[in-house]
Design a protein around this motif. Structure first.
Motif, PDB file in Angstrom:
ATOM      1  N   LEU A 189     -32.935  17.174  -9.172  1.00  0.00           N
ATOM      2  CA  LEU A 189     -31.586  18.087  -9.750  1.00  0.00           C
ATOM      3  C   LEU A 189     -30.782  16.883 -10.652  1.00  0.00           C
ATOM      4  CD1 LEU A 189     -30.797  20.307  -6.873  1.00  0.00           C
ATOM      5  CD2 LEU A 189     -31.224  21.641  -8.946  1.00  0.00           C
ATOM      6  N   ARG A 190     -30.421  16.044  -9.571  1.00  0.00           N
ATOM      7  CA  ARG A 190     -30.175  15.296 -10.297  1.00  0.00           C
ATOM      8  C   ARG A 190     -30.454  14.968 -12.342  1.00  0.00           C
ATOM      9  NH1 ARG A 190     -29.744  10.681  -6.145  1.00  0.00           N
ATOM     10  NH2 ARG A 190     -27.524  10.991  -4.915  1.00  0.00           N
ATOM     11  N   SER A 191     -31.630  14.684 -12.187  1.00  0.00           N
ATOM     12  CA  SER A 191     -32.810  14.876 -13.580  1.00  0.00           C
ATOM     13  C   SER A 191     -32.497  15.961 -14.677  1.00  0.00           C
ATOM     14  CB  SER A 191     -34.202  14.467 -13.675  1.00  0.00           C
ATOM     15  OG  SER A 191     -34.096  13.427 -13.247  1.00  0.00           O
ATOM     16  N   LEU A 192     -32.259  17.232 -14.034  1.00  0.00           N
ATOM     17  CA  LEU A 192     -32.168  17.962 -14.829  1.00  0.00           C
ATOM     18  C   LEU A 192     -30.722  18.742 -15.205  1.00  0.00           C
ATOM     19  CD1 LEU A 192     -33.929  20.798 -12.323  1.00  0.00           C
ATOM     20  CD2 LEU A 192     -34.532  20.040 -15.215  1.00  0.00           C
ATOM     21  N   VAL A 193     -29.861  17.502 -14.273  1.00  0.00           N
ATOM     22  CA  VAL A 193     -28.306  17.852 -15.306  1.00  0.00           C
ATOM     23  C   VAL A 193     -27.942  16.505 -15.806  1.00  0.00           C
ATOM     24  CG1 VAL A 193     -25.907  17.225 -13.959  1.00  0.00           C
ATOM     25  CG2 VAL A 193     -27.324  18.573 -12.656  1.00  0.00           C
ATOM     26  N   ALA A 194     -28.403  15.963 -15.776  1.00  0.00           N
ATOM     27  CA  ALA A 194     -28.413  14.320 -16.568  1.00  0.00           C
ATOM     28  C   ALA A 194     -29.138  15.363 -18.172  1.00  0.00           C
ATOM     29  CB  ALA A 194     -28.809  13.220 -16.623  1.00  0.00           C
ATOM     30  N   ASP A 195     -30.418  15.872 -17.604  1.00  0.00           N
ATOM     31  CA  ASP A 195     -30.653  16.623 -18.971  1.00  0.00           C
ATOM     32  C   ASP A 195     -30.221  17.699 -19.546  1.00  0.00           C
ATOM     33  OD1 ASP A 195     -32.296  14.708 -19.107  1.00  0.00           O
ATOM     34  OD2 ASP A 195     -34.293  15.967 -18.128  1.00  0.00           O
ATOM     35  N   GLY A 196     -29.148  18.268 -19.279  1.00  0.00           N
ATOM     36  CA  GLY A 196     -28.225  19.553 -19.527  1.00  0.00           C
ATOM     37  C   GLY A 196     -28.861  20.979 -19.314  1.00  0.00           C
TER      38      GLY A 196
ATOM     39  N   VAL B 136     -40.825  23.182 -13.011  1.00  0.00           N
ATOM     40  CA  VAL B 136     -40.782  25.004 -13.334  1.00  0.00           C
ATOM     41  C   VAL B 136     -40.506  25.730 -12.576  1.00  0.00           C
ATOM     42  CG1 VAL B 136     -42.473  26.232 -13.259  1.00  0.00           C
ATOM     43  CG2 VAL B 136     -42.707  23.987 -14.688  1.00  0.00           C
ATOM     44  N   LEU B 137     -40.279  25.210 -11.164  1.00  0.00           N
ATOM     45  CA  LEU B 137     -40.281  25.557  -9.627  1.00  0.00           C
ATOM     46  C   LEU B 137     -38.130  26.011  -9.829  1.00  0.00           C
ATOM     47  CD1 LEU B 137     -42.845  24.704  -7.387  1.00  0.00           C
ATOM     48  CD2 LEU B 137     -42.815  26.844  -8.717  1.00  0.00           C
ATOM     49  N   ILE B 138     -38.038  25.243 -10.396  1.00  0.00           N
ATOM     50  CA  ILE B 138     -36.959  25.322  -9.795  1.00  0.00           C
ATOM     51  C   ILE B 138     -35.796  25.729 -11.401  1.00  0.00           C
ATOM     52  CG2 ILE B 138     -34.612  23.364 -10.083  1.00  0.00           C
ATOM     53  CD1 ILE B 138     -36.178  21.137  -8.555  1.00  0.00           C
TER      54      ILE B 138
ATOM     55  N   GLY C 203     -29.738  32.942 -10.372  1.00  0.00           N
ATOM     56  CA  GLY C 203     -27.933  32.911 -11.133  1.00  0.00           C
ATOM     57  C   GLY C 203     -27.948  31.530 -10.679  1.00  0.00           C
ATOM     58  N   PRO C 204     -26.780  31.284  -9.868  1.00  0.00           N
ATOM     59  CA  PRO C 204     -26.037  29.645  -9.406  1.00  0.00           C
ATOM     60  C   PRO C 204     -27.008  29.783  -8.219  1.00  0.00           C
ATOM     61  CG  PRO C 204     -24.440  31.241 -10.227  1.00  0.00           C
ATOM     62  CD  PRO C 204     -25.281  31.550 -10.509  1.00  0.00           C
ATOM     63  N   LYS C 205     -27.639  28.571  -7.253  1.00  0.00           N
ATOM     64  CA  LYS C 205     -27.767  28.780  -6.421  1.00  0.00           C
ATOM     65  C   LYS C 205     -27.284  27.139  -5.346  1.00  0.00           C
ATOM     66  CE  LYS C 205     -31.387  31.357  -5.797  1.00  0.00           C
ATOM     67  NZ  LYS C 205     -30.293  33.281  -6.766  1.00  0.00           N
ATOM     68  N   ARG C 206     -27.067  27.217  -4.197  1.00  0.00           N
ATOM     69  CA  ARG C 206     -27.013  26.183  -3.331  1.00  0.00           C
ATOM     70  C   ARG C 206     -28.159  25.234  -3.068  1.00  0.00           C
ATOM     71  NH1 ARG C 206     -22.668  27.907   0.834  1.00  0.00           N
ATOM     72  NH2 ARG C 206     -22.186  25.654   1.131  1.00  0.00           N
ATOM     73  N   PHE C 207     -27.629  24.503  -3.136  1.00  0.00           N
ATOM     74  CA  PHE C 207     -29.107  22.974  -2.571  1.00  0.00           C
ATOM     75  C   PHE C 207     -30.471  23.729  -1.948  1.00  0.00           C
ATOM     76  CE2 PHE C 207     -31.216  19.771  -0.715  1.00  0.00           C
ATOM     77  CZ  PHE C 207     -32.037  19.148  -1.705  1.00  0.00           C
ATOM     78  N   SER C 208     -29.506  24.495  -0.143  1.00  0.00           N
ATOM     79  CA  SER C 208     -30.116  24.780   0.674  1.00  0.00           C
ATOM     80  C   SER C 208     -30.545  25.880   0.124  1.00  0.00           C
ATOM     81  CB  SER C 208     -29.467  24.790   1.200  1.00  0.00           C
ATOM     82  OG  SER C 208     -28.982  26.172   1.357  1.00  0.00           O
ATOM     83  N   GLU C 209     -30.485  27.004  -0.494  1.00  0.00           N
ATOM     84  CA  GLU C 209     -31.179  28.007  -0.898  1.00  0.00           C
ATOM     85  C   GLU C 209     -32.096  27.446  -2.277  1.00  0.00           C
ATOM     86  OE1 GLU C 209     -27.300  31.177  -1.782  1.00  0.00           O
ATOM     87  OE2 GLU C 209     -27.444  29.329  -2.608  1.00  0.00           O
TER      88      GLU C 209
ATOM     89  N   THR D 297     -39.328  18.255  -1.300  1.00  0.00           N
ATOM     90  CA  THR D 297     -38.365  17.388   0.710  1.00  0.00           C
ATOM     91  C   THR D 297     -37.238  17.736  -0.466  1.00  0.00           C
ATOM     92  OG1 THR D 297     -39.372  15.109  -1.114  1.00  0.00           O
ATOM     93  CG2 THR D 297     -40.377  16.103   0.944  1.00  0.00           C
ATOM     94  N   PRO D 298     -35.992  17.347   0.430  1.00  0.00           N
ATOM     95  CA  PRO D 298     -34.588  16.968   0.437  1.00  0.00           C
ATOM     96  C   PRO D 298     -34.777  15.607  -0.979  1.00  0.00           C
ATOM     97  CG  PRO D 298     -34.702  17.102   2.145  1.00  0.00           C
ATOM     98  CD  PRO D 298     -36.292  17.270   2.114  1.00  0.00           C
ATOM     99  N   LYS D 299     -35.266  14.719  -0.522  1.00  0.00           N
ATOM    100  CA  LYS D 299     -35.343  13.672  -1.655  1.00  0.00           C
ATOM    101  C   LYS D 299     -35.624  13.998  -3.123  1.00  0.00           C
ATOM    102  CE  LYS D 299     -36.540   8.747  -2.751  1.00  0.00           C
ATOM    103  NZ  LYS D 299     -37.494   8.085  -1.679  1.00  0.00           N
ATOM    104  N   VAL D 300     -36.934  14.841  -3.137  1.00  0.00           N
ATOM    105  CA  VAL D 300     -37.842  14.960  -4.234  1.00  0.00           C
ATOM    106  C   VAL D 300     -36.415  15.979  -5.170  1.00  0.00           C
ATOM    107  CG1 VAL D 300     -39.513  16.394  -5.272  1.00  0.00           C
ATOM    108  CG2 VAL D 300     -39.991  14.389  -3.785  1.00  0.00           C
ATOM    109  N   LEU D 301     -36.259  17.069  -4.409  1.00  0.00           N
ATOM    110  CA  LEU D 301     -35.183  17.748  -4.704  1.00  0.00           C
ATOM    111  C   LEU D 301     -33.791  17.401  -5.451  1.00  0.00           C
ATOM    112  CD1 LEU D 301     -34.253  21.075  -5.767  1.00  0.00           C
ATOM    113  CD2 LEU D 301     -33.699  21.211  -3.042  1.00  0.00           C
ATOM    114  N   THR D 302     -33.290  16.120  -4.174  1.00  0.00           N
ATOM    115  CA  THR D 302     -32.046  15.252  -5.203  1.00  0.00           C
ATOM    116  C   THR D 302     -32.911  15.122  -6.398  1.00  0.00           C
ATOM    117  OG1 THR D 302     -31.347  15.615  -2.999  1.00  0.00           O
ATOM    118  CG2 THR D 302     -30.549  13.867  -4.527  1.00  0.00           C
ATOM    119  N   SER D 303     -33.513  14.108  -6.687  1.00  0.00           N
ATOM    120  CA  SER D 303     -33.543  13.868  -7.770  1.00  0.00           C
ATOM    121  C   SER D 303     -34.023  14.461  -8.387  1.00  0.00           C
ATOM    122  CB  SER D 303     -35.327  12.615  -7.185  1.00  0.00           C
ATOM    123  OG  SER D 303     -35.690  12.129  -8.596  1.00  0.00           O
TER     124      SER D 303
END
Length: 122
Positions: free
Chosen positions: A63-70, A31-33, A40-46, A55-61
């Motif tokens: 984002l990967r799921s959101l990319v995989a889901d399209g 929801v937050l992401i 608009g487009p954002k970098r990981f750190s933004e 946490t970086p680990k949760v954000l990475t996970s």
């Protein structure tokens, strides 16, 4: 499982893959992401700085799921150092309005829910 784009699920059926989608969009970090990427487009750190407490680990996970889901795209730019940006897809943008409504509802009703929880805990 490959479903045609015209197939419609039934979230009340325990065997329906719709529940996977509900798990994804019901996640607080999703929801937050989605809300942050609506700007608009954002970098990981933004994204990490905009969402307090992730946490970086949760954000990475997530984002990967959101990319995989399209729902989100990940674009790597051939620069030194490499730059990676995340952006909502058309499908992700279609989720923005319901997610924003849910987030706003939570913001408007958090005090009442907190009061109710306090009363029940007594």
């Amino acid at each position: 499982m490959r479903l045609s784009s015209s197939w419609e699920g039934d979230a009340f059926d325990p065997e329906c893959p719709t529940r996977i989608v509900l798990d994804r969009v019901g996640d607080k970090w999703t929801v937050l992401i989605i809300g942050i990427l609506d700007e608009g487009p954002k970098r990981f750190s933004e994204i990490r700085l905009a969402i307090g407490g992730i946490t970086p680990k949760v954000l990475t996970s997530t984002l990967r799921s959101l990319v995989a889901d399209g729902l989100v795209t990940r674009e790597v730019f051939a620069e030194v150092p490499p730059r990676v940006e995340y952006e909502l897809t058309e499908l992700g943008r279609s989720l923005q309005e319901p997610v924003a409504a849910l987030r706003r509802w939570a913001e408007l009703n958090v005090a009442a829910i907190s009061d109710n929880r306090s009363r029940v805990a007594r």
